[in-house]
Write a protein that holds these residues in place. Sequence first.
Motif, PDB file in Angstrom:
ATOM      1  N   ALA A 341     -44.537  35.278 128.032  1.00  0.00           N
ATOM      2  CA  ALA A 341     -44.195  36.266 126.946  1.00  0.00           C
ATOM      3  C   ALA A 341     -45.430  37.182 126.431  1.00  0.00           C
ATOM      4  O   ALA A 341     -45.312  38.306 126.296  1.00  0.00           O
ATOM      5  CB  ALA A 341     -43.635  35.644 125.720  1.00  0.00           C
ATOM      6  N   ASP A 342     -46.589  36.493 126.076  1.00  0.00           N
ATOM      7  CA  ASP A 342     -47.542  37.201 125.541  1.00  0.00           C
ATOM      8  C   ASP A 342     -48.387  38.264 126.774  1.00  0.00           C
ATOM      9  O   ASP A 342     -48.598  39.289 126.510  1.00  0.00           O
ATOM     10  CB  ASP A 342     -48.657  36.134 125.481  1.00  0.00           C
ATOM     11  N   SER A 343     -48.127  37.808 128.053  1.00  0.00           N
ATOM     12  CA  SER A 343     -48.756  38.447 129.218  1.00  0.00           C
ATOM     13  C   SER A 343     -48.000  39.862 129.558  1.00  0.00           C
ATOM     14  O   SER A 343     -48.529  40.641 129.794  1.00  0.00           O
ATOM     15  CB  SER A 343     -48.912  37.534 130.355  1.00  0.00           C
ATOM     16  N   VAL A 344     -46.706  39.819 128.862  1.00  0.00           N
ATOM     17  CA  VAL A 344     -45.953  41.198 129.121  1.00  0.00           C
ATOM     18  C   VAL A 344     -45.660  41.728 127.533  1.00  0.00           C
ATOM     19  O   VAL A 344     -44.842  42.666 127.635  1.00  0.00           O
ATOM     20  CB  VAL A 344     -44.918  40.951 129.869  1.00  0.00           C
ATOM     21  N   ASN A 345     -46.456  41.295 126.678  1.00  0.00           N
ATOM     22  CA  ASN A 345     -46.105  41.663 125.304  1.00  0.00           C
ATOM     23  C   ASN A 345     -44.862  41.641 124.425  1.00  0.00           C
ATOM     24  O   ASN A 345     -44.316  42.491 124.014  1.00  0.00           O
ATOM     25  CB  ASN A 345     -46.814  43.157 125.509  1.00  0.00           C
ATOM     26  N   PRO A 347     -42.810  39.968 121.792  1.00  0.00           N
ATOM     27  CA  PRO A 347     -42.746  39.118 120.705  1.00  0.00           C
ATOM     28  C   PRO A 347     -41.870  37.823 120.820  1.00  0.00           C
ATOM     29  O   PRO A 347     -40.826  38.266 120.974  1.00  0.00           O
ATOM     30  CB  PRO A 347     -42.318  39.812 119.573  1.00  0.00           C
ATOM     31  N   ILE A 348     -42.615  36.780 120.567  1.00  0.00           N
ATOM     32  CA  ILE A 348     -41.913  35.542 120.847  1.00  0.00           C
ATOM     33  C   ILE A 348     -42.407  34.491 119.977  1.00  0.00           C
ATOM     34  O   ILE A 348     -43.494  34.625 119.422  1.00  0.00           O
ATOM     35  CB  ILE A 348     -41.893  34.869 122.414  1.00  0.00           C
ATOM     36  N   GLN A 349     -41.303  33.675 119.436  1.00  0.00           N
ATOM     37  CA  GLN A 349     -41.948  32.474 118.330  1.00  0.00           C
ATOM     38  C   GLN A 349     -41.433  31.236 119.010  1.00  0.00           C
ATOM     39  O   GLN A 349     -40.153  31.046 119.201  1.00  0.00           O
ATOM     40  CB  GLN A 349     -41.116  32.599 117.018  1.00  0.00           C
ATOM     41  N   PHE A 361     -36.947  35.150 120.853  1.00  0.00           N
ATOM     42  CA  PHE A 361     -37.487  36.433 121.181  1.00  0.00           C
ATOM     43  C   PHE A 361     -37.189  37.063 119.791  1.00  0.00           C
ATOM     44  O   PHE A 361     -36.293  37.107 118.976  1.00  0.00           O
ATOM     45  CB  PHE A 361     -36.562  37.210 122.180  1.00  0.00           C
ATOM     46  N   LEU A 362     -38.353  37.892 119.373  1.00  0.00           N
ATOM     47  CA  LEU A 362     -38.263  38.590 118.185  1.00  0.00           C
ATOM     48  C   LEU A 362     -38.211  40.041 118.167  1.00  0.00           C
ATOM     49  O   LEU A 362     -38.548  40.650 119.192  1.00  0.00           O
ATOM     50  CB  LEU A 362     -39.783  38.347 117.443  1.00  0.00           C
ATOM     51  N   LYS A 363     -37.548  40.602 117.198  1.00  0.00           N
ATOM     52  CA  LYS A 363     -37.135  42.020 117.220  1.00  0.00           C
ATOM     53  C   LYS A 363     -38.219  43.025 117.067  1.00  0.00           C
ATOM     54  O   LYS A 363     -38.543  44.114 117.336  1.00  0.00           O
ATOM     55  CB  LYS A 363     -36.000  42.348 116.219  1.00  0.00           C
ATOM     56  N   GLU A 364     -39.296  42.320 116.246  1.00  0.00           N
ATOM     57  CA  GLU A 364     -40.460  42.642 115.577  1.00  0.00           C
ATOM     58  C   GLU A 364     -41.671  41.991 115.714  1.00  0.00           C
ATOM     59  O   GLU A 364     -41.624  40.618 115.385  1.00  0.00           O
ATOM     60  CB  GLU A 364     -40.414  43.449 114.267  1.00  0.00           C
ATOM     61  N   HIS A 380     -33.961  38.201 118.527  1.00  0.00           N
ATOM     62  CA  HIS A 380     -33.282  39.115 119.290  1.00  0.00           C
ATOM     63  C   HIS A 380     -32.388  38.774 120.400  1.00  0.00           C
ATOM     64  O   HIS A 380     -32.764  38.202 121.311  1.00  0.00           O
ATOM     65  CB  HIS A 380     -34.696  39.799 119.991  1.00  0.00           C
ATOM     66  N   THR A 381     -31.056  38.537 119.826  1.00  0.00           N
ATOM     67  CA  THR A 381     -30.162  37.723 120.663  1.00  0.00           C
ATOM     68  C   THR A 381     -29.819  38.536 121.877  1.00  0.00           C
ATOM     69  O   THR A 381     -29.531  37.860 123.042  1.00  0.00           O
ATOM     70  CB  THR A 381     -28.935  37.612 119.716  1.00  0.00           C
TER      71      THR A 381
END
Length: 433
Positions: A341-345, A347-349, A361-364, A380-381
């Motif tokens: 996820a980081d490599s394509v930017n 946002p994830i928790q 997956f985060l909306k912001e 981010h559903t």
Amino acid sequence: MNTTQSEALFAKAQELIPGGVNSPVRAFRSVGGTPRFIERGEGACIWDADGNRYIDYVLSWGPLVLGHAHPKVVAALQNALTRGTSYGAPTALETELAELVIDTVPSIEMIRFVNSGTEATMSALRLARAFTGREMIIKMAGCYHGHADMLLVQAGSGVATLGLPDSPGVPASTTAKTLTVEFNDLEGIQVLFEEHPNEIAAVIVEPIAANMGFVLPQEGYLQGIQSLCRQYGTLFILDEVMTGFRVAPGGAQAAWNLDPDITCLGKVIGGGLPVGAYAGKREIMKMVAPSGSMYQAGTLSGNPLAMTAGLATIHALLEPNVFETMAKSTTTLIEGIQAAADSVNLPIQVGCAGSMFGFYFLKEKGTFINDYAVAKRYAHTERYAKFFHAMLEAGVYLAPSQFEAGFMSSVHSEEIIQQTIQTASRVMKQLTA
Ligand SMILES: *Cc1c(COP(=O)(O)O)cnc(C)c1O
């Protein structure tokens, strides 16, 4: 991917079974599409009715800690089956599994087996109310404790996925004594105690809120609940239906040094057969009928097949290095997903504990999900649904909802995990292209 058979089976099932399923989240409502009808499982994989293979991270929603059709569990069950399936009379197997659980989970001195996690929490609360002579209970928003009426208040899991605030059919009178507060809000619990100092029978909590995604408790949160309970003469019920034998062999309570009065178990302790249990301090458990006055019973409770599968599963899990290897695999997987996820930017928790994991997956960017209110706002559903379907197409079966946890088994090999990470990485690139 050809899914003709699943589509046909689903169409027929929908005519005969509400929504075509016997438990709501299976229907793919929150991600859309047709649920796969599964024909067979072996090791880390399942095969659907069209012959497609998937690496499975749902694992029957947690129980299959040794993967599908583990040879030891299958052999034990085959052997047990030839002696009959149920007697409605006590067996030595029940005492054997009781002893094994008591030896493994620190706070437990006595245990009563039931048939599901729902029964376990329902009975645990009846017991807490009987033992304390009080009626109110506290639960956390987004925590799921099965579908008993009094607990279908701000419940997670299927209720979170379907966005039902509550369920019709639950009388207001049954939930009137259920107080709710956000997960990780210790002060909120304190306020409720101050408002009702002599009325709260129990606080029930999932040690990890894993039916609203995957939310870890903040430092001191669970210990704080335990202290408040002691202070107010309230029972501390730890719902380890999911975390038991997952966060550590002895559950979250062993990992985090907790001492609940009552523990609820299920999932892993049945090794894939229907089981639940409530268990705890001898002084409290002695109140359960027939040794005490609190009534609770079950025609198939402690049945020999479930006990056998549970025993075989836990014995195999407790063998040297099995748990540690599985926990390491879980960390590898979740770190791989984070890196992808980081490599394509994106946002994830992410989070994991023992052999459980989860990711949002985060909306912001910069938001952190710490409770149900924030999960509903920032998860981010839609992105999860896209990710889920692309993974499914590529042969990886994740929970069909952003608000569910994932599970590792002892037979998910390094190769399978690397393959999963590569697939996730490719899919995330597609999502952002
Ligand atoms: C799954 C689950 C339950 C309910 O168990 P069932 O066997 O589905 O009734 C209860 N509590 C928690 C924490 C769970 O994860």
